[in-house]
Enzyme design. Structure first.
Site, PDB file in Angstrom:
ATOM      1  N   CYS A 268      25.047  -8.018  -6.731  1.00 53.70           N
ATOM      2  CA  CYS A 268      23.614  -7.691  -6.669  1.00 53.70           C
ATOM      3  C   CYS A 268      23.025  -7.755  -5.266  1.00 53.70           C
ATOM      4  CB  CYS A 268      22.846  -8.624  -7.595  1.00 53.70           C
ATOM      5  SG  CYS A 268      23.461  -8.538  -9.275  1.00 53.70           S
ATOM      6  N   ARG A 335      33.309  -9.362  -6.959  1.00 51.85           N
ATOM      7  CA  ARG A 335      32.674  -8.318  -6.148  1.00 51.85           C
ATOM      8  C   ARG A 335      31.921  -8.948  -4.969  1.00 51.85           C
ATOM      9  NH1 ARG A 335      29.728  -5.046 -10.809  1.00 51.85           N
ATOM     10  NH2 ARG A 335      29.684  -7.134 -11.707  1.00 51.85           N
TER      11      ARG A 335
HETATM   12  C1  UGA Z   1      21.034 -12.394  -8.579  1.00 52.65           C
HETATM   13  C2  UGA Z   1      19.617 -12.884  -8.888  1.00 52.65           C
HETATM   14  O1  UGA Z   1      19.547 -14.301  -8.732  1.00 52.65           O
HETATM   15  C3  UGA Z   1      19.197 -12.498 -10.311  1.00 52.65           C
HETATM   16  O2  UGA Z   1      17.862 -12.874 -10.534  1.00 52.65           O
HETATM   17  C4  UGA Z   1      19.337 -10.978 -10.471  1.00 52.65           C
HETATM   18  O3  UGA Z   1      19.044 -10.561 -11.784  1.00 52.65           O
HETATM   19  C5  UGA Z   1      20.763 -10.575 -10.163  1.00 52.65           C
HETATM   20  O4  UGA Z   1      21.098 -10.979  -8.816  1.00 52.65           O
HETATM   21  C6  UGA Z   1      20.877  -9.082 -10.302  1.00 52.65           C
HETATM   22  O5  UGA Z   1      20.233  -8.351  -9.552  1.00 52.65           O
HETATM   23  O6  UGA Z   1      21.519  -8.602 -11.257  1.00 52.65           O
HETATM   24  P1  UGA Z   1      23.499 -13.308  -9.137  1.00 52.65           P
HETATM   25  O7  UGA Z   1      23.982 -12.304  -8.128  1.00 52.65           O
HETATM   26  O8  UGA Z   1      24.162 -13.390 -10.462  1.00 52.65           O
HETATM   27  O9  UGA Z   1      21.933 -13.084  -9.452  1.00 52.65           O
HETATM   28  O10 UGA Z   1      23.666 -14.748  -8.497  1.00 52.65           O
HETATM   29  P2  UGA Z   1      22.775 -15.805  -7.702  1.00 52.65           P
HETATM   30  O11 UGA Z   1      22.815 -17.084  -8.422  1.00 52.65           O
HETATM   31  O12 UGA Z   1      21.464 -15.280  -7.340  1.00 52.65           O
HETATM   32  O13 UGA Z   1      23.657 -15.975  -6.362  1.00 52.65           O
HETATM   33  C7  UGA Z   1      23.893 -14.886  -5.490  1.00 52.65           C
HETATM   34  C8  UGA Z   1      24.664 -15.332  -4.274  1.00 52.65           C
HETATM   35  O14 UGA Z   1      23.865 -16.133  -3.425  1.00 52.65           O
HETATM   36  C9  UGA Z   1      25.901 -16.178  -4.569  1.00 52.65           C
HETATM   37  O15 UGA Z   1      26.953 -15.760  -3.730  1.00 52.65           O
HETATM   38  C10 UGA Z   1      25.474 -17.591  -4.228  1.00 52.65           C
HETATM   39  O16 UGA Z   1      26.546 -18.405  -3.836  1.00 52.65           O
HETATM   40  C11 UGA Z   1      24.546 -17.323  -3.058  1.00 52.65           C
HETATM   41  N1  UGA Z   1      23.544 -18.397  -2.840  1.00 52.65           N
HETATM   42  C12 UGA Z   1      22.593 -18.653  -3.782  1.00 52.65           C
HETATM   43  C13 UGA Z   1      23.568 -19.115  -1.650  1.00 52.65           C
HETATM   44  O17 UGA Z   1      24.419 -18.898  -0.767  1.00 52.65           O
HETATM   45  N2  UGA Z   1      22.614 -20.072  -1.461  1.00 52.65           N
HETATM   46  C14 UGA Z   1      21.667 -20.362  -2.366  1.00 52.65           C
HETATM   47  O18 UGA Z   1      20.828 -21.236  -2.120  1.00 52.65           O
HETATM   48  C15 UGA Z   1      21.655 -19.623  -3.575  1.00 52.65           C
END
Ligand code: UGA
Length: 440
Positions: A268, A335
């Site tokens: 995403c 991904r």
């Molecule tokens: C993200 C959004 O959080 C969702 O709200 C959205 O619906 C989704 O994309 C989408 O567009 O379908 P997701 O990609 O499943 O969800 O995962 P996240 O929990 O948001 O994490 C994304 C990335 O950011 C991961 O690689 C995580 O490790 C990283 N991250 C997250 C950080 O490096 N630091 C943080 O503080 C939080």
């Protein structure tokens, strides 16, 4: 309500199963016959906590069915969700080929009113294009001059699910956003989500589409912001965890998404940030801030690998173990996982790579060569010159570090998520490096 979901990938499947769980009659449609046959047997093709149980339950109680064709699967439905993939083109634009195909097929097989809802993340104005496509491909019998005799609506209902907690997120949404252009569409969408009693944001289609882009880009910005701060912390001997804590207590800022590390990955954020930069550019606005967000994210992996190279001095022929591979915990999704770039960069320097992940190994095997996969973290540690914590799976938290230390050639740990910041691994004899933290 009778609902059809076109596209049984991550978003479509979670949406379909959860809509059945709250009482609707759902048909999941996908052109991939192998996938549909698996689903019919109650087998979930992805790893997502809780999804398999709900799928089996709703097949059993007759609220879920499956189909390979839009014509058959959506015939009875009042609402049709489009949840097909919108991959990135080389230039960062979202490729909407699948969305167009689905809109055309819906039009060609329509025999009564349908509410067509975009669920996939799409650039603003896609709703308008979907409506134009449906108008264009409606069978001739529904045209009288320039007028259509068959009524339909298009709406936007972006999803905000996170992988790994998607079922929980669907059932307890912070908000449900609907972009509509008619009272009928609004009423139907309110009806669909009524059992969840959510906070609803009702707006026009373009605004709903933008809410999704703006939300994901803002979250990506938060992550890059704290990652930039982590770089300054490293230079000044400050602690990014304390900085994030101190900032996070301010309710206007909040502590969430302020975890510094090796950057964001997944299907995403990287794709959506690219698409939003392109969309803004096309609309006449150069979104320089987002370009920087993307660059900071890339730099974060480079600086992690540089740290490993600095501290290990010579990487060639050293054995490096990756603890975690998936782009985040509780998923098998690889991904845009930072682990893949890290593996390739270290292999290029001649390192021997071992890896372990509870769910991500089968997908990683298809994307890498020369990696030795281990059966558990202790097996991984055997013969390693250093370990890298890449994905913060909960089951990695309380590993027996004495055992790990004994199995390693040298007890060196690079913690890409500051996951063991409270473990005092240095006291156990580890050479321990976090992100944006003062040296132990
Ligand atoms: C993200 C959004 O959080 C969702 O709200 C959205 O619906 C989704 O994309 C989408 O567009 O379908 P997701 O990609 O499943 O969800 O995962 P996240 O929990 O948001 O994490 C994304 C990335 O950011 C991961 O690689 C995580 O490790 C990283 N991250 C997250 C950080 O490096 N630091 C943080 O503080 C939080």
């Amino acid at each position: 309500m009778k609902i059809a979901i076109v596209g049984s990938g991550y978003v479509g499947l979670v949406t379909g199963v959860c809509l059945a769980e709250i009482g609707h009659d759902v048909t999941c449609i996908d052109v991939d016959k192998t996938k549909i046959n698996k689903l019919k047997k109650g087998l979930v093709p992805i790893y997502e906590p809780g999804l398999d149980v709900l799928l089996k339950k709703n097949i059993k109680n007759g609220r879920m069915s499956f189909s390979y064709s839009i014509k058959d699967g959506a015939k009875e439905a009042t609402a049709i969700f489009i949840a097909v993939g919108t991959p990135s083109k080389k230039n960062g634009d979202a490729d909407l080929t699948y969305v167009e195909n689905v809109a055309r097929e819906i039009a060609e097989s329509m025999t009564d009113y349908k509410l067509v809802i975009e669920k996939s993340t799409v650039p603003a104005e896609t709703g308008k294009k979907v409506a134009q496509t449906i108008r264009k491909y409606l069978p001739k019998k529904y045209r009288k001059g320039n007028k259509l005799t068959l009524d339909f609506d298009v709406a936007s209902n972006p999803e905000f699910l996170r992988e790994g907690s998607a079922v929980e997120d669907f059932m307890n949404p912070d908000r449900v956003v609907i972009g509509v252009e008619s009272k009928k569409a609004e009423k139907l969408l309110r009806e669909i989500y009524r059992p969840l009693k959510p906070k609803m944001v009702v707006t026009n289609i373009n605004s709903a589409e933008l809410i999704k882009h703006a939300s994901n880009s803002f979250l990506a910005t938060k992550i890059s912001f704290i990652n930039a701060i982590s770089q300054i912390c490293e230079q000044l001997g400050a602690d990014v965890l304390k900085v994030a804590e101190g900032m996070g207590y301010d309710k206007r800022i909040g502590r969430q998404f302020l975890n510094a590390g090796i950057g964001y990955g997944g299907s995403c954020f990287p794709k959506d940030v690219d698409a939003f930069i392109r969309l803004s550019e096309k609309s006449g606005y150069k979104f320089q801030m987002l370009e920087e967000v993307r660059q900071i994210n890339r730099d974060q992996i480079n600086s992690f690998v540089k740290l490993i190279e600095d501290k290990m001095w010579i990487v060639k022929n050293k054995t490096i173990g990756l603890l975690g591979l998936a782009f985040k915990p509780d998923t098998d999704d690889m991904r845009n996982a930072p682990s893949i770039d890290i593996i390739h960069m270290l292999q290029k320097e001649g390192a021997k790579i071992k890896a372990y992940d509870p769910e991500g190994m089968p997908n990683t095997k298809a994307m890498t060569t020369g990696v030795t996969f281990s059966k558990d973290p202790y097996d991984l540690a055997k013969g390693c010159d250093c370990l890298l914590l890449v994905t913060e799976w909960a089951q990695f938290k309380d590993l027996d570090f004495e055992k790990i230390k004994k199995a390693m050639n040298h007890p060196v740990l690079f913690d890409g998520r500051n996951f063991y910041h409270d473990k005092k691994l240095d006291k156990l004899g580890f050479e321990y490096y976090g992100i944006g933290r003062p040296a132990a």
